[in-house]
Write a protein that holds these residues in place. Structure first.
Motif, PDB file in Angstrom:
ATOM      1  N   ILE A  38      27.282 -40.711 -18.923  1.00  0.00           N
ATOM      2  CA  ILE A  38      26.298 -39.729 -18.462  1.00  0.00           C
ATOM      3  C   ILE A  38      25.643 -39.080 -19.672  1.00  0.00           C
ATOM      4  O   ILE A  38      26.331 -38.604 -20.582  1.00  0.00           O
ATOM      5  N   GLU A  39      24.324 -39.090 -19.694  1.00  0.00           N
ATOM      6  CA  GLU A  39      23.560 -38.451 -20.759  1.00  0.00           C
ATOM      7  C   GLU A  39      23.332 -36.991 -20.382  1.00  0.00           C
ATOM      8  O   GLU A  39      22.513 -36.680 -19.509  1.00  0.00           O
ATOM      9  N   PRO A  40      24.071 -36.059 -20.995  1.00  0.00           N
ATOM     10  CA  PRO A  40      24.002 -34.649 -20.570  1.00  0.00           C
ATOM     11  C   PRO A  40      22.634 -34.005 -20.753  1.00  0.00           C
ATOM     12  O   PRO A  40      22.230 -33.163 -19.952  1.00  0.00           O
ATOM     13  N   SER A  41      21.904 -34.393 -21.788  1.00  0.00           N
ATOM     14  CA  SER A  41      20.611 -33.755 -22.042  1.00  0.00           C
ATOM     15  C   SER A  41      19.582 -34.085 -20.966  1.00  0.00           C
ATOM     16  O   SER A  41      18.653 -33.313 -20.722  1.00  0.00           O
ATOM     17  N   LYS A  42      19.750 -35.244 -20.302  1.00  0.00           N
ATOM     18  CA  LYS A  42      18.806 -35.649 -19.260  1.00  0.00           C
ATOM     19  C   LYS A  42      19.428 -35.657 -17.871  1.00  0.00           C
ATOM     20  O   LYS A  42      18.721 -35.788 -16.876  1.00  0.00           O
ATOM     21  N   GLY A  43      20.754 -35.534 -17.820  1.00  0.00           N
ATOM     22  CA  GLY A  43      21.426 -35.561 -16.528  1.00  0.00           C
ATOM     23  C   GLY A  43      21.330 -36.912 -15.852  1.00  0.00           C
ATOM     24  O   GLY A  43      21.295 -37.003 -14.626  1.00  0.00           O
ATOM     25  N   THR A  45      22.793 -40.914 -15.406  1.00  0.00           N
ATOM     26  CA  THR A  45      23.890 -41.862 -15.576  1.00  0.00           C
ATOM     27  C   THR A  45      23.340 -43.167 -16.148  1.00  0.00           C
ATOM     28  O   THR A  45      22.240 -43.587 -15.788  1.00  0.00           O
ATOM     29  N   TYR A 132      13.327 -30.577 -14.982  1.00  0.00           N
ATOM     30  CA  TYR A 132      14.120 -29.839 -14.009  1.00  0.00           C
ATOM     31  C   TYR A 132      13.606 -28.413 -13.898  1.00  0.00           C
ATOM     32  O   TYR A 132      13.460 -27.705 -14.892  1.00  0.00           O
ATOM     33  N   PRO A 223      32.663 -43.072 -14.737  1.00  0.00           N
ATOM     34  CA  PRO A 223      32.278 -42.907 -16.144  1.00  0.00           C
ATOM     35  C   PRO A 223      33.438 -43.183 -17.100  1.00  0.00           C
ATOM     36  O   PRO A 223      34.597 -42.919 -16.787  1.00  0.00           O
ATOM     37  N   ASP A 224      33.087 -43.740 -18.259  1.00  0.00           N
ATOM     38  CA  ASP A 224      34.017 -43.975 -19.373  1.00  0.00           C
ATOM     39  C   ASP A 224      35.045 -45.069 -19.105  1.00  0.00           C
ATOM     40  O   ASP A 224      36.028 -45.195 -19.844  1.00  0.00           O
TER      41      ASP A 224
END
Length: 291
Positions: A38-43, A45, A132, A223-224
């Motif tokens: 998951i790319e946190p800066s863009k939200g 997956t 967002y 994830p992961d």
């Protein structure tokens, strides 16, 4: 290494994860892997892979070309609505009919167009645009000329948001006030992949009391979780076996008790592949969470 962005809905993610696992399994023996993150800066997956993107693209197309899903949906009503047909018209450059008997031809045309597109390049996580706020905008690929994702891919994800929280992905003309809008789109280079995935992995569809139901069988990857080449080979066998079992059922049997059918599939799979799965989970304990 490349990070391939996934649609921000459950069905969209599951379809592309399944396709990626099957494509990886079809590659020549190698040390390739795929892993969901998951790319946190863009939200957003994504699927991380060290596979050669050219070879992976060809493998994806080969999987779709083989049309692995042998089911009653092959000549069934298309899981598409008018907005989907309009998007496909722009992709294919011709009028698109929603008639069931033309489903096979439409599917083949989508795969044919996909062969001419560098779709993995456009799905690179760096090419995803997000915004967002009161309104949510997510574009997979270049925003210019972006087309809406297949309706069946997004409708279940936003049904409750729209009904209970006023968040919708369409214009409000009646009913409760709209508090915000969710706009999910993809570039024309990616659209054939999204629609081909929907058509290719739909196992059954049927109408009950005037409502359409669509059944998809997919693989999930939390994830992961690192899925290596041999893991993908086994999962591909399991997936194909699940499809074979499901093809023997009448849609009413599945509709009346979905959880029983799901349990039946799990028990049959473990019985057939118990030794392989035991070895897989022993060597990669984290894979036991795959569903």
């Amino acid at each position: 290494m490349v990070k391939i962005a996934l649609p921000p809905t459950t069905l969209g993610q599951d379809l592309l994860i399944t396709l990626s696992i099957l494509a990886t399994a079809s590659l020549p023996p190698t040390d390739v892997y795929i892993k969901v993150g998951i790319e946190p800066s863009k939200g957003i997956t994504y699927i991380e892979t060290n596979a050669d993107t050219v070879k992976l693209s060809k493998a994806v197309i080969n999987v779709l070309s083989k049309n692995l899903v042998v089911s009653g949906a092959r000549r069934a009503r298309l899981p598409l609505v008018p907005t989907d047909l309009n998007a496909l018209r722009k992709v294919l450059g011709r009028a698109v009919s929603g008639k069931a008997d033309l489903r096979g031809a439409l599917y083949n045309d989508l795969v044919g167009v996909l062969k001419q597109k560098d779709f993995i390049k456009y799905l690179d996580i760096n090419n995803v645009s997000t915004r967002y706020g009161r309104n949510i905008e997510i574009y997979l690929g270049a925003p210019k000329g972006a087309l809406t994702l297949p309706r069946v891919m997004i409708s279940d994800g936003f049904f409750e948001l729209g009904k209970l929280h006023g968040i919708k992905d369409v214009k409000t003309v009646s009913g409760p006030p709209r508090l915000g809008k969710v706009d999910l789109r993809c570039s024309p280079e990616v659209a054939p992949l999204m629609h081909a995935s929907v058509l290719g992995f739909e196992v059954l569809n049927f109408a009950v009391a005037g409502n359409m139901f669509h059944l998809f069988i997919t693989l999930k990857a939390p994830p992961d979780i690192c899925i290596k080449y041999m893991d993908a080979k086994l999962l591909a066998k399991v997936f194909t076996y699940a499809l074979k079992l499901t093809s023997k059922f009448n849609f009413i049997d599945i509709y009346e008790d979905y959880e029983v059918h799901r349990l039946y599939l799990l028990l049959k799979i473990f019985h057939k592949y118990i030794k392989s799965l035991a070895h897989l989970f022993a060597s990669s304990p984290e894979l036991s969470s795959l569903g």
